[in-house]
Design a protein around this motif. Sequence first.
Motif, PDB file in Angstrom:
ATOM      1  N   ILE A 106     -93.639 -36.430 -17.612  1.00 12.17           N
ATOM      2  CA  ILE A 106     -93.850 -37.790 -18.113  1.00 12.17           C
ATOM      3  C   ILE A 106     -94.923 -37.660 -19.183  1.00 12.17           C
ATOM      4  N   ASN A 107     -94.520 -37.101 -20.311  1.00 13.82           N
ATOM      5  CA  ASN A 107     -95.461 -36.513 -21.239  1.00 13.82           C
ATOM      6  C   ASN A 107     -95.436 -37.107 -22.644  1.00 13.82           C
ATOM      7  N   ASN A 108     -95.294 -38.403 -22.706  1.00 16.92           N
ATOM      8  CA  ASN A 108     -95.548 -39.127 -23.943  1.00 16.92           C
ATOM      9  C   ASN A 108     -95.909 -40.563 -23.562  1.00 16.92           C
ATOM     10  N   TRP A 109     -96.530 -41.273 -24.486  1.00 14.63           N
ATOM     11  CA  TRP A 109     -97.131 -42.558 -24.090  1.00 14.63           C
ATOM     12  C   TRP A 109     -96.103 -43.610 -23.658  1.00 14.63           C
ATOM     13  N   ASP A 110     -94.920 -43.602 -24.249  1.00 13.02           N
ATOM     14  CA  ASP A 110     -93.920 -44.592 -23.838  1.00 13.02           C
ATOM     15  C   ASP A 110     -93.385 -44.299 -22.437  1.00 13.02           C
ATOM     16  N   LEU A 111     -93.235 -43.016 -22.112  1.00 14.90           N
ATOM     17  CA  LEU A 111     -92.773 -42.639 -20.777  1.00 14.90           C
ATOM     18  C   LEU A 111     -93.788 -43.086 -19.723  1.00 14.90           C
ATOM     19  N   VAL A 112     -95.059 -42.921 -20.056  1.00 13.50           N
ATOM     20  CA  VAL A 112     -96.129 -43.362 -19.154  1.00 13.50           C
ATOM     21  C   VAL A 112     -96.146 -44.879 -19.024  1.00 13.50           C
ATOM     22  N   ASP A 113     -96.161 -45.555 -20.155  1.00 16.67           N
ATOM     23  CA  ASP A 113     -96.358 -47.010 -20.151  1.00 16.67           C
ATOM     24  C   ASP A 113     -95.222 -47.759 -19.477  1.00 16.67           C
ATOM     25  N   ASN A 131    -107.746 -42.934  -4.373  1.00 18.12           N
ATOM     26  CA  ASN A 131    -108.499 -41.900  -5.076  1.00 18.12           C
ATOM     27  C   ASN A 131    -107.635 -40.999  -5.955  1.00 18.12           C
ATOM     28  N   ILE A 132    -106.322 -41.075  -5.797  1.00 15.15           N
ATOM     29  CA  ILE A 132    -105.436 -40.315  -6.680  1.00 15.15           C
ATOM     30  C   ILE A 132    -105.661 -40.738  -8.132  1.00 15.15           C
ATOM     31  N   LEU A 133    -106.059 -41.997  -8.338  1.00 17.09           N
ATOM     32  CA  LEU A 133    -106.350 -42.462  -9.693  1.00 17.09           C
ATOM     33  C   LEU A 133    -107.529 -41.699 -10.290  1.00 17.09           C
ATOM     34  N   LEU A 134    -108.549 -41.444  -9.473  1.00 16.30           N
ATOM     35  CA  LEU A 134    -109.708 -40.684  -9.944  1.00 16.30           C
ATOM     36  C   LEU A 134    -109.317 -39.243 -10.251  1.00 16.30           C
ATOM     37  N   LYS A 135    -108.465 -38.684  -9.401  1.00 16.46           N
ATOM     38  CA  LYS A 135    -108.006 -37.306  -9.609  1.00 16.46           C
ATOM     39  C   LYS A 135    -107.249 -37.189 -10.927  1.00 16.46           C
ATOM     40  N   LEU A 136    -106.379 -38.153 -11.193  1.00 16.81           N
ATOM     41  CA  LEU A 136    -105.620 -38.153 -12.444  1.00 16.81           C
ATOM     42  C   LEU A 136    -106.544 -38.370 -13.644  1.00 16.81           C
ATOM     43  N   ALA A 137    -107.494 -39.287 -13.487  1.00 20.05           N
ATOM     44  CA  ALA A 137    -108.403 -39.619 -14.584  1.00 20.05           C
ATOM     45  C   ALA A 137    -109.295 -38.439 -14.961  1.00 20.05           C
ATOM     46  N   LYS A 138    -109.581 -37.584 -13.995  1.00 23.02           N
ATOM     47  CA  LYS A 138    -110.466 -36.444 -14.228  1.00 23.02           C
ATOM     48  C   LYS A 138    -109.694 -35.127 -14.405  1.00 23.02           C
ATOM     49  N   SER A 139    -108.411 -35.220 -14.624  1.00 23.73           N
ATOM     50  CA  SER A 139    -107.540 -34.038 -14.673  1.00 23.73           C
ATOM     51  C   SER A 139    -107.665 -33.220 -15.957  1.00 23.73           C
ATOM     52  N   LYS A 140    -108.211 -33.826 -17.007  1.00 17.92           N
ATOM     53  CA  LYS A 140    -108.279 -33.186 -18.331  1.00 17.92           C
ATOM     54  C   LYS A 140    -106.895 -33.002 -18.960  1.00 17.92           C
ATOM     55  N   ASN A 141    -105.918 -33.715 -18.426  1.00 20.53           N
ATOM     56  CA  ASN A 141    -104.568 -33.709 -18.990  1.00 20.53           C
ATOM     57  C   ASN A 141    -104.310 -35.086 -19.581  1.00 20.53           C
ATOM     58  N   LEU A 142    -103.990 -35.149 -20.874  1.00 13.31           N
ATOM     59  CA  LEU A 142    -103.874 -36.418 -21.583  1.00 13.31           C
ATOM     60  C   LEU A 142    -102.946 -37.404 -20.895  1.00 13.31           C
ATOM     61  N   LYS A 144    -101.726 -37.417 -17.710  1.00 15.99           N
ATOM     62  CA  LYS A 144    -102.197 -37.823 -16.384  1.00 15.99           C
ATOM     63  C   LYS A 144    -103.335 -38.839 -16.509  1.00 15.99           C
ATOM     64  N   GLU A 145    -104.180 -38.627 -17.498  1.00 17.41           N
ATOM     65  CA  GLU A 145    -105.275 -39.574 -17.745  1.00 17.41           C
ATOM     66  C   GLU A 145    -104.725 -40.940 -18.140  1.00 17.41           C
ATOM     67  N   ARG A 146    -103.710 -40.925 -18.991  1.00 12.26           N
ATOM     68  CA  ARG A 146    -103.119 -42.202 -19.397  1.00 12.26           C
ATOM     69  C   ARG A 146    -102.414 -42.861 -18.216  1.00 12.26           C
ATOM     70  N   ASP A 177    -107.672 -40.717 -29.124  1.00  9.74           N
ATOM     71  CA  ASP A 177    -107.358 -42.078 -29.528  1.00  9.74           C
ATOM     72  C   ASP A 177    -106.348 -42.752 -28.595  1.00  9.74           C
ATOM     73  N   LEU A 178    -105.409 -41.992 -28.048  1.00 10.63           N
ATOM     74  CA  LEU A 178    -104.410 -42.578 -27.143  1.00 10.63           C
ATOM     75  C   LEU A 178    -105.044 -43.114 -25.857  1.00 10.63           C
ATOM     76  N   ILE A 179    -106.123 -42.486 -25.424  1.00 12.34           N
ATOM     77  CA  ILE A 179    -106.833 -42.980 -24.243  1.00 12.34           C
ATOM     78  C   ILE A 179    -107.710 -44.171 -24.618  1.00 12.34           C
ATOM     79  N   HIS A 180    -108.299 -44.130 -25.811  1.00 13.75           N
ATOM     80  CA  HIS A 180    -109.089 -45.279 -26.274  1.00 13.75           C
ATOM     81  C   HIS A 180    -108.213 -46.535 -26.332  1.00 13.75           C
TER      82      HIS A 180
END
Length: 232
Positions: A106-113, A131-142, A144-146, A177-180
Motif C-alpha cells: 500500500i505504497n502510494n498516497w492514494d492507496l493509503v488515503d 498502539n499500532i498507530l504509534l508503531k506505524l508512526a515511528k516506523s521510518k517508512n513513508l 506506514k507513517e501516512r 512534504d507528503l506527511i506534512h
Amino acid sequence: MIKQVLKEIELHKDLKRAKLLARFFKTGKGQYGEGDEFFGLTVPLSRKIALQYKDLSLRDTAALLKNKVHEVRLVGVLVLVHKYKIGNLKEKNSIANFYLKNTRYINNWDLVDLSAPRILGDYLFYKNDKNILLKLAKSKNLWKERIAIISTLAFIFHDDLNWTFKIAKIFLSHGHDLIHKATGWMLREAGKKDTQALRKFLDINISKMPRTMLRYAIERFPEKLRLQYLKK
C-alpha cells in the motif's frame, strides 16, 4: 478468478493517461513513487472493477496488492475496503490484520488515503489497544507513517481527536512534504470538530510545525485568524 480481474483491468488501458499519472505520482528516480507503473485507469473505473470482484479471496487480493502496476494494487485495496465494510466482526478482524501484514504494497498516497481510515482506522477505533498507530508512526517508512495519521480520520469521525494530535506531534519534525500535507489535513478535520482544541495544539506547537502542515491545518479558519497564525 485472478486472471479474470487482471484481464478486466488491462482491457481499460489508456497509455496516454498512464504517462500523465506516472508524472503526477512522482515515479522518477529518487521520487516517492519511483518505479511505479500505470495503466491509466480512472479511480471510478477502478472502483467499478473492485465492486465487480468484491468476493475475491484474500489470497487473490494479496496477488493484486503485490502487482507492479498501480491500478492493479488500487483495485486490490478497494476490494479490501468493500470486504471490510460488509464483513462481520470476525471478518473485519481478519481483513485488518491482513492489511497490516501487507502495508508494504500500500505504497502510494492514494492507496493509503482510500483505505487506511476505512479499514485500519475503523478497526482500531473499536479496539482497546491502539498502539499500532504509534508503531506505524515511528516506523521510518513513508507509507506506514501516512497510514498512521490518515487512519485517525476514522477517530475524528467519532469525535475522538486525541490520536490525531498525538500522531501529529510525532510528525512535527518529519522531513517529507507528503506527511506534512497529510498531517495538516487531519488537523484541519479535527478542527472542524473542535476549533479550540486545534488552536490549543497550534499555539503549543506552531514554532516546530512545518509551514505546509500549518497551512493545511488552518485552511478553514476565518481569513483574519488564518493570517494571524501565518505571521507567527
